[in-house]
Design a protein around this motif. Structure first.
Motif, PDB file in Angstrom:
ATOM      1  N   ILE A  83       1.533  -6.178  -4.997  1.00  0.00           N
ATOM      2  CA  ILE A  83       0.069  -6.346  -4.416  1.00  0.00           C
ATOM      3  C   ILE A  83      -1.160  -5.910  -5.310  1.00  0.00           C
ATOM      4  CG2 ILE A  83      -1.080  -3.956  -2.783  1.00  0.00           C
ATOM      5  CD1 ILE A  83       1.485  -3.950  -0.938  1.00  0.00           C
ATOM      6  N   TYR A  84      -2.601  -6.400  -4.776  1.00  0.00           N
ATOM      7  CA  TYR A  84      -2.771  -6.305  -5.925  1.00  0.00           C
ATOM      8  C   TYR A  84      -4.058  -6.290  -5.777  1.00  0.00           C
ATOM      9  CZ  TYR A  84      -5.426  -7.991 -10.961  1.00  0.00           C
ATOM     10  OH  TYR A  84      -6.260  -7.757 -11.230  1.00  0.00           O
ATOM     11  N   GLY A  85      -4.923  -5.774  -7.466  1.00  0.00           N
ATOM     12  CA  GLY A  85      -6.361  -5.204  -6.865  1.00  0.00           C
ATOM     13  C   GLY A  85      -6.665  -4.128  -7.175  1.00  0.00           C
ATOM     14  N   LEU A  86      -7.293  -3.653  -6.346  1.00  0.00           N
ATOM     15  CA  LEU A  86      -7.527  -1.806  -5.347  1.00  0.00           C
ATOM     16  C   LEU A  86      -8.567  -1.233  -6.251  1.00  0.00           C
ATOM     17  CD1 LEU A  86      -3.324  -1.184  -5.268  1.00  0.00           C
ATOM     18  CD2 LEU A  86      -5.711  -1.147  -3.782  1.00  0.00           C
ATOM     19  N   SER A  87      -9.527  -1.785  -7.140  1.00  0.00           N
ATOM     20  CA  SER A  87     -10.460  -1.131  -7.031  1.00  0.00           C
ATOM     21  C   SER A  87     -11.852  -1.042  -7.092  1.00  0.00           C
ATOM     22  CB  SER A  87     -10.500  -2.249  -9.491  1.00  0.00           C
ATOM     23  OG  SER A  87     -10.868  -3.293  -9.272  1.00  0.00           O
ATOM     24  N   SER A  88     -11.484  -1.474  -6.648  1.00  0.00           N
ATOM     25  CA  SER A  88     -12.970  -1.920  -5.347  1.00  0.00           C
ATOM     26  C   SER A  88     -12.278  -1.346  -3.934  1.00  0.00           C
ATOM     27  CB  SER A  88     -13.984  -3.352  -5.516  1.00  0.00           C
ATOM     28  OG  SER A  88     -14.382  -3.307  -6.821  1.00  0.00           O
ATOM     29  N   THR A  89     -11.955  -0.361  -4.135  1.00  0.00           N
ATOM     30  CA  THR A  89     -11.765   0.548  -2.604  1.00  0.00           C
ATOM     31  C   THR A  89     -11.349   2.066  -3.164  1.00  0.00           C
ATOM     32  OG1 THR A  89     -10.961   0.489  -0.392  1.00  0.00           O
ATOM     33  CG2 THR A  89      -9.270   0.330  -2.421  1.00  0.00           C
ATOM     34  N   GLU A  90     -11.459   2.437  -1.848  1.00  0.00           N
ATOM     35  CA  GLU A  90     -11.595   3.832  -2.289  1.00  0.00           C
ATOM     36  C   GLU A  90     -10.014   4.385  -2.351  1.00  0.00           C
ATOM     37  OE1 GLU A  90     -10.781   6.402   0.757  1.00  0.00           O
ATOM     38  OE2 GLU A  90     -10.117   4.473   1.270  1.00  0.00           O
ATOM     39  N   CYS A  91      -9.846   5.997  -2.781  1.00  0.00           N
ATOM     40  CA  CYS A  91      -8.579   6.305  -2.973  1.00  0.00           C
ATOM     41  C   CYS A  91      -7.662   6.647  -1.276  1.00  0.00           C
ATOM     42  CB  CYS A  91      -8.639   7.966  -3.468  1.00  0.00           C
ATOM     43  SG  CYS A  91      -9.667   7.873  -5.556  1.00  0.00           S
ATOM     44  N   ASP A  92      -8.491   6.545  -0.369  1.00  0.00           N
ATOM     45  CA  ASP A  92      -7.229   6.684   0.764  1.00  0.00           C
ATOM     46  C   ASP A  92      -6.797   5.227   1.011  1.00  0.00           C
ATOM     47  OD1 ASP A  92      -6.880   9.509   1.360  1.00  0.00           O
ATOM     48  OD2 ASP A  92      -9.142   8.990   3.289  1.00  0.00           O
ATOM     49  N   ALA A  93      -7.116   4.207   1.223  1.00  0.00           N
ATOM     50  CA  ALA A  93      -6.588   2.307   1.235  1.00  0.00           C
ATOM     51  C   ALA A  93      -5.960   2.749  -0.613  1.00  0.00           C
ATOM     52  CB  ALA A  93      -7.948   1.723   0.657  1.00  0.00           C
ATOM     53  N   GLN A  94      -5.769   2.933  -1.047  1.00  0.00           N
ATOM     54  CA  GLN A  94      -4.817   2.973  -2.720  1.00  0.00           C
ATOM     55  C   GLN A  94      -3.738   4.088  -2.670  1.00  0.00           C
ATOM     56  OE1 GLN A  94      -7.779   5.234  -5.261  1.00  0.00           O
ATOM     57  NE2 GLN A  94      -8.882   2.606  -5.828  1.00  0.00           N
ATOM     58  N   ARG A  95      -3.639   5.095  -1.473  1.00  0.00           N
ATOM     59  CA  ARG A  95      -3.022   5.771  -0.920  1.00  0.00           C
ATOM     60  C   ARG A  95      -1.824   4.816  -0.159  1.00  0.00           C
ATOM     61  NH1 ARG A  95      -4.949  10.780   1.232  1.00  0.00           N
ATOM     62  NH2 ARG A  95      -3.260  11.463   1.613  1.00  0.00           N
ATOM     63  N   ALA A  96      -2.347   4.573   0.690  1.00  0.00           N
ATOM     64  CA  ALA A  96      -1.952   3.750   1.661  1.00  0.00           C
ATOM     65  C   ALA A  96      -1.404   2.579   1.185  1.00  0.00           C
ATOM     66  CB  ALA A  96      -2.852   3.364   2.579  1.00  0.00           C
ATOM     67  N   ALA A  97      -2.060   1.861   0.199  1.00  0.00           N
ATOM     68  CA  ALA A  97      -1.557   0.862  -0.680  1.00  0.00           C
ATOM     69  C   ALA A  97       0.164   0.959  -1.367  1.00  0.00           C
ATOM     70  CB  ALA A  97      -2.220   0.220  -2.117  1.00  0.00           C
ATOM     71  N   THR A  98      -0.066   2.189  -2.370  1.00  0.00           N
ATOM     72  CA  THR A  98       0.526   2.599  -2.481  1.00  0.00           C
ATOM     73  C   THR A  98       2.321   2.316  -1.579  1.00  0.00           C
ATOM     74  OG1 THR A  98      -0.369   3.618  -4.324  1.00  0.00           O
ATOM     75  CG2 THR A  98       2.329   4.032  -4.352  1.00  0.00           C
ATOM     76  N   GLU A  99       1.443   3.191  -0.644  1.00  0.00           N
ATOM     77  CA  GLU A  99       3.098   3.551   0.465  1.00  0.00           C
ATOM     78  C   GLU A  99       3.159   2.184   1.286  1.00  0.00           C
ATOM     79  OE1 GLU A  99       1.612   5.947   3.872  1.00  0.00           O
ATOM     80  OE2 GLU A  99       3.723   5.756   4.728  1.00  0.00           O
ATOM     81  N   LEU A 100       2.771   1.207   1.325  1.00  0.00           N
ATOM     82  CA  LEU A 100       2.982   0.005   1.856  1.00  0.00           C
ATOM     83  C   LEU A 100       3.812  -0.420   0.849  1.00  0.00           C
ATOM     84  CD1 LEU A 100       2.789  -2.627   3.518  1.00  0.00           C
ATOM     85  CD2 LEU A 100       0.680  -3.091   2.634  1.00  0.00           C
ATOM     86  N   ALA A 101       3.310  -0.702  -0.661  1.00  0.00           N
ATOM     87  CA  ALA A 101       4.254  -1.226  -1.930  1.00  0.00           C
ATOM     88  C   ALA A 101       5.817  -0.848  -1.714  1.00  0.00           C
ATOM     89  CB  ALA A 101       4.127  -1.191  -2.805  1.00  0.00           C
ATOM     90  N   GLU A 102       5.367   0.295  -2.023  1.00  0.00           N
ATOM     91  CA  GLU A 102       7.178   1.582  -1.675  1.00  0.00           C
ATOM     92  C   GLU A 102       8.038   1.002  -0.589  1.00  0.00           C
ATOM     93  OE1 GLU A 102       7.215   5.853  -2.479  1.00  0.00           O
ATOM     94  OE2 GLU A 102       8.345   5.378  -0.293  1.00  0.00           O
ATOM     95  N   LEU A 103       7.452   0.487   0.338  1.00  0.00           N
ATOM     96  CA  LEU A 103       7.989  -0.001   1.599  1.00  0.00           C
ATOM     97  C   LEU A 103       8.059  -0.989   1.390  1.00  0.00           C
ATOM     98  CD1 LEU A 103       8.577   1.065   4.828  1.00  0.00           C
ATOM     99  CD2 LEU A 103       5.926  -0.185   5.145  1.00  0.00           C
TER     100      LEU A 103
END
Lengths: 424, 535, 128
Positions: A83-103
């Protein structure tokens, strides 16, 4: 309708004084922003992405639901998704992306790995003496820009924060400050400098180290083409100012030495605090790359290049950084969100993205979406939906929504994919 | 739910180890419940959930600390489970792990004790990812531009209004001061050394900051007292500053991590305990409460808003150093640190903390903290409890420490041992009371059903390390020391009124880099809030 | 044909930033990003005029873009971040995650080859 105090979701300056006029659901005018801000708002509806899936080597229009189903299926069946990118979005999306990566037990990396990743590595080794931008506005009488070019990249930085701004102890603004620019070439920023120190490419480490030595009173002589006298002059200005700041950019992180350059710069500024007050601040590029680091740090302990294949976070730039994972062909699927690696990665790294099933989540068409297996369009953060972004000095600001979106937000899409992965 | 036949310690209701049943319904303690769920607490201790009055768990400072310490994280990895998120622990745990570990200890409410107001949003974001516990945070005010300006101009009403406004804008809970005046001076590389030094560029002294804010605190009727990290923290001989600070006012005052401010001696060579003097003052003066900031030997990450002190610590240790100054408001510093048994100064610091616990007679006015993660991580609280409850336990450790400790402190002369009742006071009842949280820290009818149930073992450290059950808002969230269910806690904040005057707005537009309209924390950051009103 | 060695620097420009918001396949993006900024004397040496295509080669690959006069020192050439410069950047990050986007050694020469469009570069990437 006129929206005031709008925050610009382009660069790490996060200027929060824009005025955006919206008529019939379209942005018709912006005030106070730079040309990039204007372009971002005025063109927000151009070249927008649509939900698509690759079928028989062609991207075919589908429903967003269908696209999300396929995305979940890809991630679920992958052994080592990236999962890569994330710098042009907001923190809630970043939180969800981290959860997804962990999952899914994958690797998560943000664009810091190709901008200020070396800076973060150096902070871990050396520490850092920094401050918020208002401290510079209010106090700095010496401002140094090293390997950064706000005149092209952070267009209102001089005005709002660092050079022209007037503050508590800098009532005269520009007149109260000495400005030094260090770069390998003349550029939009060097014109503003009192002193322009033009250096050879890849000589930053030597010159910073020479300055450190000179500050401690050692004789250094000429170094990498810079005269002894010049080094002494700059060192003396650094020691004798009341409040100095060194801004640096990718001129240090991307050049030869990379994090070693930053180690030297952080150490130089730390040492200066034996004599006066001095800070060093990194010029962050994308509007919420700082937030991408913050979120990943509070959830995993690490700022970028994190892998979850063992169920807990492991960190290793060079191993879990996106360019390396792709160049070594280690990942077997990718989710790219709020970044466009095809336009920013070395060609060889991009080639692997084109070979594996790649999911692109982005409001706009990007180069990466042209090679994607799945394209999921989203609302444009800071224009069509709200959320938090961290300014380059890590001040969190709430982005605003000025027009209605056609598609769900990054956060909503990611949360939906998480549910689908869990269900499957 | 019925918690049957437990041995209950509920000091706020005067219950000291009585066998009784507790009933829970709809997240509250009730007189009787018809619900069928029964926890058999026979042979178990039942206490209110722990309330930590001072910890650093969320926001810019702890997050820089996390960034700074990858070498720490690798020693303590936490894999995900079906119900919990992964992360790392050790000295600077990630948000999820922080929530889980507090809950596993039986703690259910925690105060984040130092927040730069402009970074309040960051704290609330991390709170949303800190599960299990209820939270609150204290905005830093002791070096705020408006505070200094209004004191200098003798504008008390404006000061009072500003404080109320700031609590509202940050969704904060109490007035926090850290090295009042000194952090502003540090912005020019300087510090203040006494209560009567002038702050750089201001005609204001630390004494004036403390007394004025304490007066504001009482006039606003805030639930907690002012929460003060004194000047000269960490410096030999600073116990005098601490006593001077306490005696500068008659209003309520909470001195935090007072261990770091109870030092005698003139320099590091003559470093000694000032705990008896400090304890003596507190014993005689009821307006003071304190938490200890007990040193636990091992790794720590020091982090405070006290920029000049962190610089000193960097110069002392040569460890990596972060300094982070915040416009108009405050600063921060971070330095990794190791407290060593064989290091005389460290050993004395350890002993001073215990002296304070043991010499301050009234447990309602001295609270258990390690100033996490400054003097050690919070999950070592059970160790501290075991030292307090057993003279023998502390004797064992004392024997391992530097020999000089017995000479430079009075610890070996003290044989007081805490009872379970007193432990319940210093870890939950008294802290809830000091914070003005009426529904916390006790098990009376109407209280929040935050309950910790421990096995009674000979080894108190083991008893308190892993709660047998933790009930949060009426639901079992920990079983046998492990998280059984995720939970989103509340965020408490205090509404003290306060208005954004034109003057405040104008100063914002002149000197801040953030628009006033984008400054206050929006409702979106408070997924579960509870507003506490003033007296 | 004269081939000249330069140090290649890539970086952000305001026009690149503004035009990427218009779209990566837009005319503006092509005009502002498929370029290299060179010293006038270097341009003379390799025999190219403003706006003519030049070929940039490194050990990792080659790319063709239009050249533009600039104030850079002789021996230095600057390209905006984007797909064209990516064709000549190596993928070794020396264990940092960061490729050498700035300060790479490159050779520049005049060329008859066309500047690739974004679509053509994408095809190239897909073919691997």
């Amino acid at each position: 309708m006129i929206h005031e105090h709008v925050v610009c979701p382009f660069c790490g300056c996060l200027c929060d004084d824009l005025e955006v006029t919206v008529e019939d659901g379209k942005v018709v005018n912006t005030k106070r922003g730079c040309i990039i801000a204007k372009s971002k708002f005025m063109n927000h509806d151009r070249d927008r992405a649509k939900p698509m899936l690759r079928k028989d080597d062609e991207l075919i229009g589908v429903s967003i639901e269908e696209a999300m189903d396929r995305a979940a299926e890809i991630l679920r069946s992958a052994d080592h998704p990236l999962i890569y990118g994330l710098s042009s979005t907001e923190c809630d999306a970043q939180r969800a992306a981290t959860e997804l990566a962990e999952l899914v037990g994958g690797t998560i990396d943000n664009t810091a790995s190709v901008c200020h990743g070396p800076t973060l590595v150096s902070v871990q080794a050396v520490g850092v003496v920094k401050c918020t931008l208002g401290e510079i506005k209010n106090r700095a009488d010496l401002v140094i820009f090293w390997g950064c070019n706000p005149g092209e990249a952070h267009l209102r930085h001089f005005l709002r924060y660092s050079v022209l701004s007037k503050g508590l102890f800098t009532q005269e603004g520009r007149k109260d400050r000495t400005v030094i620019v260090v770069d390998v070439r003349e550029n939009a920023s060097t014109k503003l400098a009192d002193i322009f120190l033009k250096i050879r490419p890849n000589s930053d480490f030597e010159i910073i180290s020479a300055l450190r030595a000179a500050i401690k009173g050692h004789e250094v002589g000429d170094v990498a083409g810079v005269a002894d006298g010049t080094i002494k002059e700059v060192a003396e200005k650094m020691k004798s100012c009341k409040f100095g700041v060194l801004f640096f950019g990718l001129g240090l992180t991307m050049s030869k030495g990379k994090h070693m350059n930053i180690d030297a710069a952080l150490s130089l500024v730390r040492d200066l605090n034996d004599y006066t007050k001095f800070a060093i601040n990194s010029m962050r590029g994308h509007f919420n790359v700082a937030g991408a680091n913050e979120v990943l740090i509070w959830q995993t302990g690490y700022p970028y290049s994190v892998n979850f294949s063992r169920g807990y976070p492991r960190y290793n730039p060079g191993e879990f950084s996106a360019v390396d994972v792709l160049s070594r062909k280690e990942c077997d699927a990718a989710l790219i969100i709020a970044a466009d690696p095809l336009s920013s990665f070395p060609l060889r790294a991009s080639e692997h993205l084109a070979k594996i099933p790649t999911i692109v989540i982005d409001p706009k068409n990007s180069m990466t979406s042209l090679v994607a297996e799945v394209v999921i369009p989203t609302a444009m953060v800071g224009v069509e939906c709200e959320g938090t972004a961290y300014r380059m000095d890590c001040i969190p600001i709430r982005l605003r929504k000025v027009v209605e979106p056609e598609f769900p937000s990054d956060k909503e899409v990611l949360e939906e994919i998480i549910e689908k992965v869990k269900a499957g | 739910m019925m918690i049957k036949n437990g041995t209950v310690y509920d000091p706020l209701n005067g219950i000291d180890g009585e066998r009784m049943d507790i009933f829970v319904e709809n997240g509250k303690i009730v007189e009787e419940s018809k619900e069928k769920e029964v926890i058999d607490a026979s042979g178990l201790m039942v206490m209110p959930g722990g309330v930590d009055i001072h910890s650093h768990i969320a926001g810019s400072k702890i997050n820089i600390g996390r960034l700074l310490r990858p070498e720490d994280h690798r020693k303590d990895v936490v894999p995900r489970t079906e119900i919990t998120r992964s992360g790392v622990g050790y000295t600077v745990p990630t948000t999820f792990v922080t929530g889980y570990r507090y809950a596993e200890l039986g703690y259910t409410t925690v105060a984040e004790a130092a927040v730069p107001p402009i970074g309040a949003r960051h704290v609330h974001e991390e709170f949303a990812d800190t599960p299990m516990i209820d939270k609150m945070m204290f905005p830093l005010m002791g070096n705020n531009y408006f505070v200094l300006k209004y004191i200098e101009e003798d504008e008390f009403e404006k000061l009072k209004n500003f404080v109320a406004f700031l609590l509202n804008a940050t969704k904060g809970y109490a007035i926090k001061m850290v090295n009042p005046g000194g952090v502003e001076s540090w912005k020019w590389g300087k510090n203040v050394e006494s209560l009567d030094d002038k702050v750089e560029n201001y005609d204001v002294t630390p004494r004036e900051v403390i007394t004025n804010l304490a007066k504001v605190n009482e006039e606003l009727g805030l639930p907690h007292s002012v929460h003060v990290h004194c000047n000269n923290l960490g410096a030999p001989g600073n116990f005098e500053t601490t006593i001077e600070t306490m005696s500068a006012l008659r209003e309520r005052i909470h001195i935090t991590h007072i261990q770091f401010n109870s030092y005698a001696g003139e320099d590091w060579a003559s470093f000694a305990s000032g705990a008896p003097e400090v304890a003596n003052y507190i014993n005689k003066n009821e307006h003071v409460t304190c938490d200890v900031g007990q040193v636990v030997f091992g790794d720590a990450t020091t982090m405070t808003a006290d920029g000049p002190w962190q610089h000193t610590l960097y110069k002392l240790t040569g460890n990596k150093w972060v300094n982070s100054d915040v416009e108009m408001e405050t600063g921060a510093g971070i330095v990794p640190y190791v407290f060593r048994e064989r290091n005389l100064v460290n050993a004395i610091q350890w002993a001073i903390g215990l002296e304070l616990f043991l010499l301050i007679e009234d447990p309602w006015r001295v609270y258990l903290t390690t100033d996490h993660p400054n003097a050690g991580p919070f999950y070592h609280y059970p160790k501290v409890i075991s030292w307090l409850m057993s003279n023998e336990k502390r004797g064992e450790l004392l024997a391992k420490t530097h020999k000089g400790v017995s000479k430079m402190t009075t610890l070996s002369d003290i044989d007081r041992e805490y009872s379970l009742y007193e432990i319940a006071i210093i870890t939950r009842a008294a802290t809830a009371k000091a914070l003005g949280l009426r529904d916390k820290g006790h098990l009376g009818i109407g209280a929040d059903a935050d309950i910790a149930i421990y096995k009674l073992e000979d080894d108190f450290e083991r008893s308190f390390s892993r709660a047998k059950y933790v009930i949060k808002d009426g639901e079992i969230v920990v079983r046998d020391g492990k998280i059984a269910k995720g939970h989103l806690g509340r965020t408490f904040w205090v509404d003290a009124g306060g208005e954004a005057t034109d003057e405040i707005k104008e100063i914002f537009s002149e000197y801040y880099t953030l628009n006033f309209e984008n400054y206050p924390v929006q409702e979106e950051y408070l997924p579960r809030q509870e507003v506490i009103s003033c007296k | 044909m004269i081939r000249m060695e330069v140090v290649l620097i890539s970086g952000r420009t305001a026009k690149q930033g503004a035009s990427l918001e218009v779209g990566k396949t837009s005319e503006e993006y092509f005009e502002n990003v498929a370029v290299i900024m060179m010293n006038e004397d270097d341009m003379k040496e390799i025999g190219v005029q403003e706006g003519e295509p030049v070929k940039i080669s490194t050990e990792f690959g080659s790319t063709v873009v239009k050249c533009k006069k600039s104030e850079v020192n002789r021996g230095i050439a600057f390209m905006p971040y984007g797909p064209w410069v990516n064709m000549v950047i190596g993928m070794d990050t020396h264990g940092t995650g960061m490729p050498s986007y700035k300060g790479a050694k490159a050779e520049i020469s005049a060329t008859d080859e066309n500047v690739l469009t974004v679509g053509e570069i994408v095809d190239l990437i897909r073919r691997g």
